[in-house]
Design a protein around this motif. Structure first.
Motif, PDB file in Angstrom:
ATOM      1  N   THR A  59     -13.120 -14.364   6.445  1.00  0.00           N
ATOM      2  CA  THR A  59     -11.678 -14.165   6.310  1.00  0.00           C
ATOM      3  C   THR A  59     -11.346 -12.687   6.479  1.00  0.00           C
ATOM      4  O   THR A  59     -12.204 -11.813   6.312  1.00  0.00           O
ATOM      5  N   ALA A  60     -10.076 -12.424   6.770  1.00  0.00           N
ATOM      6  CA  ALA A  60      -9.622 -11.044   6.926  1.00  0.00           C
ATOM      7  C   ALA A  60      -8.254 -10.883   6.296  1.00  0.00           C
ATOM      8  O   ALA A  60      -7.359 -11.710   6.508  1.00  0.00           O
ATOM      9  N   ALA A  61      -8.097  -9.821   5.514  1.00  0.00           N
ATOM     10  CA  ALA A  61      -6.813  -9.513   4.889  1.00  0.00           C
ATOM     11  C   ALA A  61      -6.100  -8.457   5.723  1.00  0.00           C
ATOM     12  O   ALA A  61      -6.627  -7.374   5.943  1.00  0.00           O
ATOM     13  N   PHE A  62      -4.933  -8.816   6.193  1.00  0.00           N
ATOM     14  CA  PHE A  62      -4.121  -7.936   7.034  1.00  0.00           C
ATOM     15  C   PHE A  62      -2.641  -8.236   6.773  1.00  0.00           C
ATOM     16  O   PHE A  62      -2.276  -9.283   6.232  1.00  0.00           O
ATOM     17  N   ALA A  63      -1.794  -7.331   7.227  1.00  0.00           N
ATOM     18  CA  ALA A  63      -0.373  -7.635   7.366  1.00  0.00           C
ATOM     19  C   ALA A  63      -0.187  -8.407   8.668  1.00  0.00           C
ATOM     20  O   ALA A  63      -1.070  -8.439   9.526  1.00  0.00           O
ATOM     21  N   GLN A  64       0.974  -9.020   8.814  1.00  0.00           N
ATOM     22  CA  GLN A  64       1.203  -9.909   9.957  1.00  0.00           C
ATOM     23  C   GLN A  64       0.974  -9.249  11.304  1.00  0.00           C
ATOM     24  O   GLN A  64       0.348  -9.826  12.200  1.00  0.00           O
ATOM     25  N   HIS A  65       1.497  -8.026  11.476  1.00  0.00           N
ATOM     26  CA  HIS A  65       1.380  -7.382  12.787  1.00  0.00           C
ATOM     27  C   HIS A  65      -0.079  -7.204  13.191  1.00  0.00           C
ATOM     28  O   HIS A  65      -0.429  -7.323  14.361  1.00  0.00           O
ATOM     29  N   ALA A  66      -0.953  -6.918  12.201  1.00  0.00           N
ATOM     30  CA  ALA A  66      -2.357  -6.653  12.513  1.00  0.00           C
ATOM     31  C   ALA A  66      -3.108  -7.935  12.849  1.00  0.00           C
ATOM     32  O   ALA A  66      -4.005  -7.935  13.693  1.00  0.00           O
ATOM     33  N   HIS A  67      -2.742  -9.040  12.188  1.00  0.00           N
ATOM     34  CA  HIS A  67      -3.355 -10.318  12.561  1.00  0.00           C
ATOM     35  C   HIS A  67      -3.062 -10.625  14.030  1.00  0.00           C
ATOM     36  O   HIS A  67      -3.906 -11.185  14.743  1.00  0.00           O
ATOM     37  N   LEU A  68      -1.880 -10.229  14.476  1.00  0.00           N
ATOM     38  CA  LEU A  68      -1.526 -10.421  15.886  1.00  0.00           C
ATOM     39  C   LEU A  68      -2.222  -9.402  16.783  1.00  0.00           C
ATOM     40  O   LEU A  68      -2.874  -9.750  17.760  1.00  0.00           O
TER      41      LEU A  68
ATOM     42  N   THR B 116       5.577   7.179   5.707  1.00  0.00           N
ATOM     43  CA  THR B 116       4.670   6.056   5.528  1.00  0.00           C
ATOM     44  C   THR B 116       4.759   5.116   6.727  1.00  0.00           C
ATOM     45  O   THR B 116       5.633   5.259   7.582  1.00  0.00           O
ATOM     46  N   SER B 117       3.833   4.173   6.765  1.00  0.00           N
ATOM     47  CA  SER B 117       3.861   3.090   7.759  1.00  0.00           C
ATOM     48  C   SER B 117       3.954   1.801   6.948  1.00  0.00           C
ATOM     49  O   SER B 117       2.935   1.149   6.701  1.00  0.00           O
ATOM     50  N   PRO B 118       5.149   1.458   6.475  1.00  0.00           N
ATOM     51  CA  PRO B 118       5.274   0.385   5.478  1.00  0.00           C
ATOM     52  C   PRO B 118       4.818  -0.961   6.001  1.00  0.00           C
ATOM     53  O   PRO B 118       5.195  -1.384   7.084  1.00  0.00           O
ATOM     54  N   MET B 119       3.994  -1.604   5.202  1.00  0.00           N
ATOM     55  CA  MET B 119       3.510  -2.924   5.578  1.00  0.00           C
ATOM     56  C   MET B 119       3.805  -3.921   4.471  1.00  0.00           C
ATOM     57  O   MET B 119       3.779  -3.563   3.284  1.00  0.00           O
ATOM     58  N   PRO B 120       4.055  -5.156   4.843  1.00  0.00           N
ATOM     59  CA  PRO B 120       4.270  -6.182   3.818  1.00  0.00           C
ATOM     60  C   PRO B 120       2.976  -6.476   3.080  1.00  0.00           C
ATOM     61  O   PRO B 120       1.905  -5.974   3.429  1.00  0.00           O
ATOM     62  N   GLN B 121       3.082  -7.278   2.057  1.00  0.00           N
ATOM     63  CA  GLN B 121       1.902  -7.695   1.316  1.00  0.00           C
ATOM     64  C   GLN B 121       0.904  -8.367   2.251  1.00  0.00           C
ATOM     65  O   GLN B 121       1.276  -9.161   3.110  1.00  0.00           O
ATOM     66  N   TYR B 122      -0.354  -8.016   2.081  1.00  0.00           N
ATOM     67  CA  TYR B 122      -1.406  -8.614   2.899  1.00  0.00           C
ATOM     68  C   TYR B 122      -1.613 -10.084   2.537  1.00  0.00           C
ATOM     69  O   TYR B 122      -1.397 -10.488   1.392  1.00  0.00           O
ATOM     70  N   ASN B 123      -2.007 -10.836   3.532  1.00  0.00           N
ATOM     71  CA  ASN B 123      -2.483 -12.193   3.297  1.00  0.00           C
ATOM     72  C   ASN B 123      -3.688 -12.419   4.184  1.00  0.00           C
ATOM     73  O   ASN B 123      -3.939 -11.648   5.118  1.00  0.00           O
ATOM     74  N   ILE B 124      -4.439 -13.433   3.884  1.00  0.00           N
ATOM     75  CA  ILE B 124      -5.694 -13.614   4.608  1.00  0.00           C
ATOM     76  C   ILE B 124      -5.626 -14.775   5.589  1.00  0.00           C
ATOM     77  O   ILE B 124      -4.976 -15.790   5.337  1.00  0.00           O
ATOM     78  N   VAL B 125      -6.295 -14.591   6.720  1.00  0.00           N
ATOM     79  CA  VAL B 125      -6.568 -15.691   7.627  1.00  0.00           C
ATOM     80  C   VAL B 125      -8.048 -16.016   7.499  1.00  0.00           C
ATOM     81  O   VAL B 125      -8.862 -15.151   7.160  1.00  0.00           O
ATOM     82  N   GLY B 126      -8.385 -17.278   7.763  1.00  0.00           N
ATOM     83  CA  GLY B 126      -9.782 -17.652   7.628  1.00  0.00           C
ATOM     84  C   GLY B 126     -10.160 -18.783   8.560  1.00  0.00           C
ATOM     85  O   GLY B 126      -9.306 -19.430   9.176  1.00  0.00           O
ATOM     86  N   THR B 127     -11.457 -19.006   8.641  1.00  0.00           N
ATOM     87  CA  THR B 127     -11.996 -20.094   9.453  1.00  0.00           C
ATOM     88  C   THR B 127     -12.528 -21.185   8.535  1.00  0.00           C
ATOM     89  O   THR B 127     -12.843 -20.941   7.361  1.00  0.00           O
TER      90      THR B 127
ATOM     91  N   GLY C 163     -10.002  -0.849  -0.180  1.00  0.00           N
ATOM     92  CA  GLY C 163      -9.343  -0.285  -1.341  1.00  0.00           C
ATOM     93  C   GLY C 163      -9.220  -1.234  -2.518  1.00  0.00           C
ATOM     94  O   GLY C 163     -10.133  -2.014  -2.831  1.00  0.00           O
ATOM     95  N   GLY C 164      -8.065  -1.177  -3.170  1.00  0.00           N
ATOM     96  CA  GLY C 164      -7.825  -2.010  -4.347  1.00  0.00           C
ATOM     97  C   GLY C 164      -7.855  -3.494  -4.044  1.00  0.00           C
ATOM     98  O   GLY C 164      -8.198  -4.305  -4.908  1.00  0.00           O
ATOM     99  N   LEU C 165      -7.492  -3.860  -2.815  1.00  0.00           N
ATOM    100  CA  LEU C 165      -7.542  -5.277  -2.444  1.00  0.00           C
ATOM    101  C   LEU C 165      -8.978  -5.785  -2.490  1.00  0.00           C
ATOM    102  O   LEU C 165      -9.253  -6.890  -2.967  1.00  0.00           O
ATOM    103  N   GLY C 166      -9.891  -4.963  -1.994  1.00  0.00           N
ATOM    104  CA  GLY C 166     -11.295  -5.337  -2.039  1.00  0.00           C
ATOM    105  C   GLY C 166     -11.775  -5.524  -3.467  1.00  0.00           C
ATOM    106  O   GLY C 166     -12.527  -6.460  -3.771  1.00  0.00           O
ATOM    107  N   GLU C 167     -11.328  -4.638  -4.364  1.00  0.00           N
ATOM    108  CA  GLU C 167     -11.706  -4.751  -5.774  1.00  0.00           C
ATOM    109  C   GLU C 167     -11.173  -6.042  -6.381  1.00  0.00           C
ATOM    110  O   GLU C 167     -11.862  -6.695  -7.174  1.00  0.00           O
ATOM    111  N   ALA C 168      -9.947  -6.411  -6.020  1.00  0.00           N
ATOM    112  CA  ALA C 168      -9.362  -7.644  -6.556  1.00  0.00           C
ATOM    113  C   ALA C 168     -10.143  -8.864  -6.089  1.00  0.00           C
ATOM    114  O   ALA C 168     -10.438  -9.772  -6.879  1.00  0.00           O
TER     115      ALA C 168
END
Length: 336
Positions: A201-210, A139-150, A169-174
């Protein structure tokens, strides 16, 4: 003269034989080197080291395939190893989408590794992947996603209504369940969509926001929303793996746990400095109240139930996979 020619032919033959014996794999990923791909680089490094350079991997960032087509490329042997995210094409990898259900309760990267690998080892999952001539490596383990926004921070479910969010995926459904408008796009497309105002807004793990620059567009970041994460396996072409020598298989297999350990250590360093990243970028840290979080989590059960019903109707052991996630979480916590 004839003797010299014979020696030359023999030397060339030996050289070609040595060259032919070497194994070279092409690996398809996307974006740029980042915390999300460090285990792949570590795996390549370890395998090369353990085989004295006889088994090497060429890691390509976008040069072999686009990120939605890595599984297809594996299936036809266009390259030997690749990374993909389940939410990019849930119809192709239905079984592992159980790991993308919202609010599963996974609280750290060690738990994410444990539940992912338990699911990967299930016969139904291996069988579905084999249909793509793919075997799950890690796997490529990632922490829980959080969103950044404007704009103004969104700290309540009411404020999510109409919010255009990149979530798969399921995050979109939520998010859809509380009135947001989820958009499924690959990581590489998100920055431009955010910059141009296509999404708020965008939901990502920390590394991807960077890595994908969304943090540079952000005014705020939710520190504790934690709705779930995306599951992104590394897979190998089955034929390519079976063609390895016993020594190469041993080098490859034994390097996976070491590669994961390296990934976890590296990602831990990023998490440790995340608050300083927010401060440096001038991004406000938003805390969602316990009441709002409880209300958001209440949308999870119907989504879980629907997944079990839908996947079961398609012939997958859905309830068994879902229970496996929860049982593995219990075992992981008990062992700690």
């Amino acid at each position: 003269m004839k003797f010299t020619a014979t020696l030359t032919v023999a030397a060339l033959t030996a050289a070609f034989a040595t060259e032919a014996a070497a194994t070279e794999w092409n690996v398809s990923v996307w974006g740029k080197r980042r915390a999300f791909t460090e285990h792949i680089h570590k795996l390549a490094e370890l395998v090369e080291e353990k085989t004295d350079g006889e088994f090497t991997m060429n890691i390509s960032y976008g040069g072999l395939s686009n990120n939605r087509e890595n599984l297809d490329g594996i299936s036809i042997g266009a390259f030997e190893m690749a990374q993909f995210c389940a939410g990019y094409h849930p119809d192709k990898n239905r079984a592992i989408t159980v790991l993308e259900l919202p609010f599963l309760g996974v609280s750290n990267l060690d738990e994410e590794v444990a539940v992912s690998h338990a699911v990967y080892e299930h016969p139904a999952v291996a069988e579905e992947m084999a249909g793509w001539n793919a075997m799950l490596v890690m796997t490529s383990p990632m922490p829980q996603y959080n969103i950044v926004g404007t704009g103004d921070p969104r700290a309540t479910l009411d404020s999510f209504d109409g919010m255009r969010v990149r979530a798969t995926g399921g995050l979109g459904e939520a998010f859809a369940a509380v009135g947001a408008v989820p958009t499924s796009m690959t990581a590489s497309e998100v920055y431009q969509a955010m910059e141009s105002g296509v999404i708020d807004t965008a939901a990502f793990a920390q590394h991807a926001h960077l890595s994908f620059g969304t943090i540079n567009e952000a005014d705020w970041w939710t520190a504790n929303l934690n709705p779930g994460t995306v599951n992104c396996p590394v897979v190998a072409n089955i034929d390519a793996y079976e063609a390895l020598s016993d020594a190469e298989k041993e080098a490859f297999d034994s390097s996976v746990p070491e590669a994961i350990d390296h990934y976890l250590a590296n990602y831990g360093e990023l998490l440790d400095r995340w608050d300083s990243v927010l401060e440096e970028k001038g991004v406000e840290k938003v805390m969602i109240s316990d009441e709002e979080l409880a209300e958001f989590k209440s949308v999870a059960d119907p989504i879980h139930d629907q997944w079990i019903e839908d996947m079961g109707a398609q012939g997958l052991p859905a309830r068994e996979l879902y229970d496996l996630v929860n049982d593995t979480l219990d075992e992981q916590r008990a062992s700690n």
